[in-house]
Enzyme design. Structure first.
Site, PDB file in Angstrom:
ATOM      1  N   GLU A 124      -3.802   2.686  -7.063  1.00 55.76           N
ATOM      2  CA  GLU A 124      -4.224   3.742  -6.152  1.00 55.76           C
ATOM      3  C   GLU A 124      -3.314   4.958  -6.333  1.00 55.76           C
ATOM      4  O   GLU A 124      -2.227   5.023  -5.738  1.00 55.76           O
ATOM      5  CB  GLU A 124      -4.116   3.263  -4.701  1.00 55.76           C
ATOM      6  CG  GLU A 124      -5.036   2.116  -4.366  1.00 55.76           C
ATOM      7  CD  GLU A 124      -5.357   2.065  -2.869  1.00 55.76           C
ATOM      8  OE1 GLU A 124      -6.535   2.110  -2.539  1.00 55.76           O
ATOM      9  OE2 GLU A 124      -4.425   2.016  -2.054  1.00 55.76           O
TER      10      GLU A 124
ATOM     11  N   GLU B 287       0.774   3.871   1.607  1.00 56.86           N
ATOM     12  CA  GLU B 287       1.135   4.354   2.951  1.00 56.86           C
ATOM     13  C   GLU B 287       2.313   3.557   3.507  1.00 56.86           C
ATOM     14  O   GLU B 287       3.158   4.089   4.227  1.00 56.86           O
ATOM     15  CB  GLU B 287      -0.100   4.286   3.871  1.00 56.86           C
ATOM     16  CG  GLU B 287      -1.076   5.412   3.529  1.00 56.86           C
ATOM     17  CD  GLU B 287      -2.537   5.088   3.762  1.00 56.86           C
ATOM     18  OE1 GLU B 287      -2.860   4.128   4.487  1.00 56.86           O
ATOM     19  OE2 GLU B 287      -3.380   5.815   3.185  1.00 56.86           O
TER      20      GLU B 287
ATOM     21  N   GLY C 231      -7.633   9.421   0.243  1.00 58.31           N
ATOM     22  CA  GLY C 231      -8.059  10.191   1.415  1.00 58.31           C
ATOM     23  C   GLY C 231      -8.194  11.680   1.158  1.00 58.31           C
ATOM     24  O   GLY C 231      -8.294  12.468   2.085  1.00 58.31           O
TER      25      GLY C 231
ATOM     26  N   HIS D  26       0.856  -1.194   0.000  1.00 59.03           N
ATOM     27  CA  HIS D  26       0.000   0.000   0.000  1.00 59.03           C
ATOM     28  C   HIS D  26       0.891   1.243   0.000  1.00 59.03           C
ATOM     29  O   HIS D  26       1.971   1.242   0.597  1.00 59.03           O
ATOM     30  CB  HIS D  26      -0.908  -0.011   1.239  1.00 59.03           C
ATOM     31  CG  HIS D  26      -1.979   1.030   1.173  1.00 59.03           C
ATOM     32  ND1 HIS D  26      -1.732   2.348   1.472  1.00 59.03           N
ATOM     33  CD2 HIS D  26      -3.277   0.961   0.799  1.00 59.03           C
ATOM     34  CE1 HIS D  26      -2.853   3.042   1.282  1.00 59.03           C
ATOM     35  NE2 HIS D  26      -3.799   2.228   0.887  1.00 59.03           N
TER      36      HIS D  26
HETATM   37  P1  13P Z   1      -9.686   6.408   0.487  1.00 57.68           P
HETATM   38  O1  13P Z   1     -10.840   5.609  -0.090  1.00 57.68           O
HETATM   39  O2  13P Z   1      -9.959   6.905   1.875  1.00 57.68           O
HETATM   40  O3  13P Z   1      -9.233   7.469  -0.455  1.00 57.68           O
HETATM   41  O4  13P Z   1      -8.454   5.388   0.654  1.00 57.68           O
HETATM   42  C1  13P Z   1      -8.072   4.619  -0.428  1.00 57.68           C
HETATM   43  C2  13P Z   1      -7.101   3.602   0.055  1.00 57.68           C
HETATM   44  O5  13P Z   1      -5.977   3.935   0.385  1.00 57.68           O
HETATM   45  C3  13P Z   1      -7.552   2.220   0.129  1.00 57.68           C
HETATM   46  O6  13P Z   1      -6.490   1.356   0.329  1.00 57.68           O
END
Ligand code: 13P
Length: 256
Positions: free
Chosen positions: A172, A102, A178, A100
């Protein structure tokens, strides 16, 4: 080939185990059996909630599949604070998110790390959801396709033919996570098509089979148009997955 769409809720570091039980129960009420006929649905709670959520899913015979958000690449050993893929598999986890953004950005995970995790997930009979995506700066510099291609090739480098076929890749874009900003349907479709071509170039036949999710501010209001794209086979949902009504409506995208 028909690819079964996969809608996944990534809860990130939200929900203690009491809240997690409530959320999955509410989701169970919000969705009927027929809502699961054409899609697979996974929930990815934090590690500390997985056993509780598993118990609820089992007891109520829910159709959700259980997922995790990360794992280590080794089965056991002196890795303080880490969680082994074998431990997840024992708790009936079937999908594990790896790489991911993050984790790539906040925890410095490299494509090599992600590649070894993907191999480890398959070794425990689970399926990895391998995340890729460019930053805003990379997009503005015109490098998005190249960056994503490098991530796909690097992160999938250890996988065998049948694994490349059964894999899930989540596109993504970092700038859409987010932020409330969703990639345009054309941008999302364009990049997912590119990813499919890259996977096909790695293994003939795998491009057609691989499921590609879009993630980044997916909500009930944009799920239907995103999922209508030829190369988008599902959604990886963050914020909207924490609300049972919103997530249920995303799962029901085909009925709206
Ligand atoms: P959001 O839907 O909050 O933008 O997050 C996406 C995400 O990182 C899912 O793994």
């Amino acid at each position: 080939m028909t690819r079964v769409p996969l809608i996944s809720g990534n809860w990130k570091m939200n929900m203690n185990h009491f809240e997690a039980i409530q959320l999955v129960q509410k989701l169970g009420y919000a969705l009927a059996k027929h809502d699961f006929e054409k899609v697979n649905v996974t929930v990815h709670p934090p590690f500390t909630d997985i056993r509780s959520v598993q118990t609820v899913i089992d007891a109520d015979r829910m159709k959700f599949l259980l997922g995790a958000q990360n794992c280590h690449s080794e089965i056991s050993g002196a890795f303080t604070g880490e969680v082994s893929p074998a431990m997840l598999s024992k708790m009936a986890v079937s999908y594990v998110i790896v790489g991911h953004s993050e984790r790539r950005h906040l925890f410095s995970e490299t494509n090599e790390d992600v590649a070894s995790k993907a191999v480890a997930v398959y070794a425990q009979d689970m399926t990895p959801i391998v995340c890729v995506g460019e930053t805003l700066e990379q997009r503005e510099n015109g490098n998005a396709r190249e960056i994503v291609e490098t991530q796909v090739r690097g992160s999938l480098s250890g996988l065998k033919k049948n694994q490349l076929e059964s894999l899930v890749v989540a596109y993504e874009p970092v700038w859409a996570i987010g932020t409330g900003v969703t990639a345009s349907v054309d941008d999302a479709q364009g990049m997912c098509s590119h990813i499919r071509h890259v996977v096909e170039s790695m293994q003939t036949g795998a491009g057609e089979a691989v499921r590609i999710q879009y993630g980044g501010s997916v909500k009930p209001s944009n799920a239907t148009e995103l999922m209508a794209c030829d190369d988008i086979d599902g959604a990886l949902v963050g914020g909207a997955a924490l609300d049972s009504e919103s997530f249920a409506r995303i799962v029901m995208y085909q009925e709206s």
